[in-house]
Scaffold this motif. Sequence first.
Motif, short mmCIF file in Angstrom:
data_model
loop_
_atom_site.label_atom_id
_atom_site.label_comp_id
_atom_site.label_asym_id
_atom_site.label_seq_id
_atom_site.Cartn_x
_atom_site.Cartn_y
_atom_site.Cartn_z
N ASN A 48 27.83 98.95 -46.96
CA ASN A 48 28.07 98.92 -45.46
C ASN A 48 28.78 99.98 -44.89
OD1 ASN A 48 30.42 98.01 -46.89
ND2 ASN A 48 30.64 96.13 -45.75
N LEU A 49 29.05 101.13 -45.57
CA LEU A 49 29.93 102.16 -45.32
C LEU A 49 28.95 103.18 -44.79
CD1 LEU A 49 32.92 102.13 -48.10
CD2 LEU A 49 32.83 100.98 -45.57
N ALA A 50 29.37 104.21 -44.01
CA ALA A 50 28.59 105.46 -43.79
C ALA A 50 28.84 106.37 -44.94
CB ALA A 50 29.28 106.09 -42.59
N ALA A 51 27.71 107.02 -45.20
CA ALA A 51 27.56 108.02 -46.32
C ALA A 51 28.52 108.85 -46.53
CB ALA A 51 26.28 108.82 -46.09
N VAL A 52 29.37 109.28 -45.63
CA VAL A 52 30.41 110.14 -45.79
C VAL A 52 31.76 109.65 -46.29
CG1 VAL A 52 29.93 112.02 -43.98
CG2 VAL A 52 31.18 109.92 -43.26
N GLU A 53 31.69 108.25 -46.39
CA GLU A 53 32.97 107.85 -46.80
C GLU A 53 32.35 106.65 -47.94
OE1 GLU A 53 34.61 105.06 -43.89
OE2 GLU A 53 32.73 104.44 -43.12
N ASN A 54 31.14 106.87 -48.30
CA ASN A 54 30.70 105.95 -49.42
C ASN A 54 30.80 106.61 -50.80
OD1 ASN A 54 29.88 103.49 -50.68
ND2 ASN A 54 27.97 103.86 -49.84
N GLY A 55 31.97 106.64 -51.42
CA GLY A 55 31.78 107.05 -52.72
C GLY A 55 31.66 106.23 -53.67
N LEU A 56 31.29 106.49 -54.92
CA LEU A 56 31.30 105.75 -56.09
C LEU A 56 32.59 105.20 -56.56
CD1 LEU A 56 29.11 104.75 -58.11
CD2 LEU A 56 30.11 106.67 -59.62
N ARG A 57 32.65 103.98 -56.84
CA ARG A 57 33.90 103.28 -57.27
C ARG A 57 33.86 102.55 -58.58
NH1 ARG A 57 37.26 103.42 -53.15
NH2 ARG A 57 38.97 102.03 -54.32
N LEU A 58 34.73 102.66 -59.44
CA LEU A 58 35.08 102.10 -60.82
C LEU A 58 35.82 100.78 -60.55
CD1 LEU A 58 34.96 101.72 -63.71
CD2 LEU A 58 36.76 103.29 -63.84
N LYS A 65 42.63 83.45 -67.67
CA LYS A 65 42.38 82.02 -67.84
C LYS A 65 41.06 81.54 -67.70
CE LYS A 65 46.81 80.62 -65.59
NZ LYS A 65 47.58 79.77 -64.40
N GLY A 66 40.20 82.51 -68.70
CA GLY A 66 38.79 82.15 -68.86
C GLY A 66 37.89 82.56 -67.71
N LYS A 67 38.25 83.17 -66.62
CA LYS A 67 37.55 83.73 -65.42
C LYS A 67 37.80 85.08 -65.26
CE LYS A 67 37.14 81.14 -61.91
NZ LYS A 67 37.54 80.71 -60.60
N TRP A 68 36.61 85.59 -64.90
CA TRP A 68 36.60 87.16 -64.89
C TRP A 68 37.22 87.58 -63.32
CZ3 TRP A 68 35.51 90.72 -68.16
CH2 TRP A 68 34.74 90.46 -69.20
N MET A 69 38.14 88.43 -63.62
CA MET A 69 38.97 88.91 -61.99
C MET A 69 38.95 90.33 -62.00
SD MET A 69 41.90 85.81 -61.48
CE MET A 69 42.34 86.71 -60.02
N SER A 70 38.92 90.84 -60.86
CA SER A 70 39.04 92.42 -60.58
C SER A 70 40.44 92.56 -60.73
CB SER A 70 38.26 92.80 -59.48
OG SER A 70 38.45 94.33 -59.29
N VAL A 71 40.91 93.36 -61.53
CA VAL A 71 42.34 93.95 -61.69
C VAL A 71 42.61 95.31 -61.18
CG1 VAL A 71 42.68 92.26 -63.39
CG2 VAL A 71 42.42 94.44 -63.99
N CYS A 72 41.37 96.06 -61.22
CA CYS A 72 41.68 97.43 -60.74
C CYS A 72 40.54 98.08 -60.24
CB CYS A 72 42.29 98.35 -61.95
SG CYS A 72 42.39 100.03 -61.64
N ASP A 73 40.45 98.77 -59.07
CA ASP A 73 39.62 99.42 -58.54
C ASP A 73 39.92 100.85 -58.05
OD1 ASP A 73 36.68 98.36 -57.25
OD2 ASP A 73 37.68 99.64 -55.70
N ARG A 74 39.19 101.97 -58.15
CA ARG A 74 39.43 103.29 -57.80
C ARG A 74 38.26 104.00 -57.45
NH1 ARG A 74 43.14 105.98 -61.67
NH2 ARG A 74 44.31 103.88 -61.62
N PRO A 75 38.08 105.26 -56.86
CA PRO A 75 37.23 106.33 -56.70
C PRO A 75 36.75 106.63 -58.01
CG PRO A 75 38.82 106.53 -55.13
CD PRO A 75 39.38 105.61 -56.01
N ALA A 76 35.35 106.88 -58.15
CA ALA A 76 34.91 107.50 -59.43
C ALA A 76 33.26 108.01 -59.19
CB ALA A 76 34.48 106.38 -60.41
N GLU A 77 33.16 109.27 -58.98
CA GLU A 77 31.82 109.85 -59.17
C GLU A 77 31.53 110.38 -60.58
OE1 GLU A 77 28.45 110.56 -57.55
OE2 GLU A 77 30.17 110.26 -56.37
#
Length: 391
Positions: A48-58, A65-77
């Motif tokens: 849902n982002l424009a192409a110029v601001e839509n980079g790959l992310r890691l 406690k047995g459930k998956w949770m996102s603990v870190c998010d950063r740009p990544a090509e």
Amino acid sequence: IYLALQDAVGSGITLQYPRAGANLSAFTVVDLDGDGEDEALVFYKKTNLAAVENGLRLSVLDQVKGKWMSVCDRPAEVERIVVSAMGDETQNQIFVGYSGVDQSDKSLTVYRYGDSQVEQLFTAAYTMFDVADLDGDQAQELLVLGKLTENASSSAAMYRLQDGSIKDNGKLDLRTGFTDFSQVLYGTLSDGTTGIYIDGATGPSSLQTEILHVQSDTLAYVLADGDTVAKTNRSVGYLSMDLDGDGVVEIPVQEPFPGYAADASEQVRLTRWLSVSGEQLTEKERGYFSLNDGCVFLLPLSWYDTVTAVNDTLTGDIVFCRYDGEINDHMTELLRYSVAQDTESQEERETEGYRLLHTRGKASYYMKPAETDDSLAQPWQELMVRFSFVQ
């Protein structure tokens, strides 16, 4: 894992995949921090982002406690990702090769994950990198290769993980101006050290191999000089290989079979497999190598310089014949190698006495020894075991 990622960043995402390497999935699930539980690395883009601001992310996800949770998010090509231990530590490090859109500017970053945080340990420009035991100490080192540029020679550098940080163990300028790299392969040298075989492009259709090893804790040349390295020059695609599975790497170089002029357009190429002996290269085997088929046929020693090969234009067969000083239509035929791509052709070969060597997909590969009393003739059993398929 995917649902946990959506919970963290929203549902408008598309998964992305590394361009190269062993880990080609959008998901890499592995124990990153040595706690006995797996974490997950996920590559994605937001839709849902424009192409110029839509980079790959890691995104890094952990089990809390047995459930998956996102603990870190950063740009990544990302071009390539390797997860491996390094040095004498058992904990995995994360090696991520980042690239621009045109893949011309590439940067390697090494991360460590722990306590729900991703720590950056190291970064460097690279053309190709690998993580392997370079010096036989049972610990992994980092090898970083750089191509020839206007400002720098092609190079190889080795790094070790020591006391929690990655240390430079020296950079070596390569004696060939590699403009790109095809592969890195490892094999045992005669002195027991590990040979690092670097196949690199020297032009649009040619490659050479520089061989290094670790000496006095840093990278060093194996071959005597640049002229020796130049003897490995051959066409693109003919990569170094362990031909017979003995742990020693051979380098396939080509020349015409006997009887062809160097500029003949229809020549069949002879392959000589070179191995390292001290600081020099010696011929280990010679034969026919079809890169398209992945077929290797090793010539019997008695056929060296006494047998040539021609292409039968009617059948497409490669025909090995006694060579008495010139190629002509009257040479004594000794062996045929044939490829059949459909059922009708396969049935024809079997009716005509060809022996099946190998199948791959719809293709079948055959050989047919000639019925002759020539002294160079070999029993079919001895010829068949000289064929192998390397792809």
